[in-house]
Design a protein around this motif. Structure first.
Motif, PDB file in Angstrom:
ATOM      1  N   SER A  79       0.829  -1.207   0.000  1.00 64.70           N
ATOM      2  CA  SER A  79       0.000   0.000   0.000  1.00 64.70           C
ATOM      3  C   SER A  79       0.867   1.262   0.000  1.00 64.70           C
ATOM      4  O   SER A  79       0.630   2.198  -0.773  1.00 64.70           O
ATOM      5  N   ASP A  83       1.524   4.224  -3.012  1.00 64.02           N
ATOM      6  CA  ASP A  83       1.411   5.673  -2.800  1.00 64.02           C
ATOM      7  C   ASP A  83       2.556   6.425  -3.463  1.00 64.02           C
ATOM      8  O   ASP A  83       2.391   7.570  -3.879  1.00 64.02           O
ATOM      9  N   LYS A  84       3.710   5.780  -3.581  1.00 63.92           N
ATOM     10  CA  LYS A  84       4.890   6.411  -4.176  1.00 63.92           C
ATOM     11  C   LYS A  84       5.025   6.140  -5.677  1.00 63.92           C
ATOM     12  O   LYS A  84       5.912   6.683  -6.325  1.00 63.92           O
ATOM     13  N   GLU A  89      -1.797   3.111 -10.060  1.00 62.76           N
ATOM     14  CA  GLU A  89      -3.066   3.450  -9.398  1.00 62.76           C
ATOM     15  C   GLU A  89      -4.277   2.875 -10.119  1.00 62.76           C
ATOM     16  O   GLU A  89      -5.264   2.483  -9.483  1.00 62.76           O
TER      17      GLU A  89
END
Length: 100
Positions: A79, A83-84, A89
């Motif tokens: 997770s 995000d990075k 996505e």
């Protein structure tokens, strides 16, 4: 140091191994239909800080993309990695409902 990452479906995990074949880390998953849930990532302490977790996450997500699977990142490492890396996505299921 390079790590070879391979899917081991009979164990429900991706495995990262170093040049000598030593197991450096694993990313476990469960598949239901076209949904893959990444449940846990674990890196051997001897290999921490060398990019093993990132290699596992990238390979697992590239595999999900190639198989047109939807990803549920239950694993905190995966997770945070997502995000990075916003390029992944579109693979991720995000639940926006709130429990009251």
């Amino acid at each position: 140091m390079e790590f070879a990452v391979a899917d081991v479906p009979e164990k429900g995990r991706f495995e990262a191994r170093d040049e000598s074949g030593a197991l450096a880390g694993v990313l476990t998953y469960q598949v239901t239909g076209q949904i893959v849930v990444f449940t846990h990532t674990e890196v051997d302490p001897a290999f921490e800080g060398r990019g093993v977790g990132s290699a596992l996450a990238r390979t697992a997500l590239d595999d999900a993309r190639a198989r047109s699977r939807t990803v549920v990142p239950m694993c905190p490492f995966v997770s945070a990695w997502l995000d990075k890396h916003p390029a992944y996505e579109s693979l991720v299921v995000r639940n926006t409902r709130r429990v009251k």
